[in-house]
Motif scaffolding. Structure first.
Motif, PDB file in Angstrom:
ATOM      1  N   SER A   9       0.818  -1.215   0.000  1.00  0.00           N
ATOM      2  CA  SER A   9       0.000   0.000   0.000  1.00  0.00           C
ATOM      3  C   SER A   9       0.854   1.270   0.000  1.00  0.00           C
ATOM      4  CB  SER A   9      -0.959  -0.002   1.178  1.00  0.00           C
ATOM      5  OG  SER A   9      -0.246  -0.035   2.396  1.00  0.00           O
ATOM      6  N   ASN A  10       2.046   1.218   0.628  1.00  0.00           N
ATOM      7  CA  ASN A  10       2.901   2.416   0.606  1.00  0.00           C
ATOM      8  C   ASN A  10       3.443   2.693  -0.796  1.00  0.00           C
ATOM      9  OD1 ASN A  10       4.680   0.225   0.645  1.00  0.00           O
ATOM     10  ND2 ASN A  10       6.239   1.372   1.755  1.00  0.00           N
ATOM     11  N   GLY A  13       0.783   4.570  -2.489  1.00  0.00           N
ATOM     12  CA  GLY A  13       0.796   5.939  -1.991  1.00  0.00           C
ATOM     13  C   GLY A  13       1.852   6.796  -2.664  1.00  0.00           C
TER      14      GLY A  13
END
Length: 75
Positions: A9-10, A13
């Motif tokens: 997920s990072n 981002g």
């Protein structure tokens, strides 16, 4: 994002931050940004992707979103 094996997920981002920078630099409509993020998320839900191609997905979604939403030509 839970279906992706290599992409965390990072990483998404970081990609979205880069897309926002491009969006601001080209002074595009807000709808374009929402469309680009939607395209990225829908693709990541359907297909497995390697982290080496994540920026390519972002660039492709950016150009598709610009073609769909913008009324002027984006270089």
């Amino acid at each position: 994002m839970s279906e992706q094996k290599e992409i965390k997920s990072n990483m998404r981002g970081i990609l979205i931050d880069w897309i926002v920078d491009l969006h601001l630099r080209f002074k595009m409509f807000p709808e374009t940004l929402f469309t680009v993020v939607m395209i990225i998320d829908k693709y990541l839900m359907k297909k497995q992707m390697g982290k080496e191609n994540l920026q390519l997905l972002g660039a492709t979604a950016f150009f598709i979103g610009a073609k769909y939403e913008e009324t002027y030509n984006v270089p």
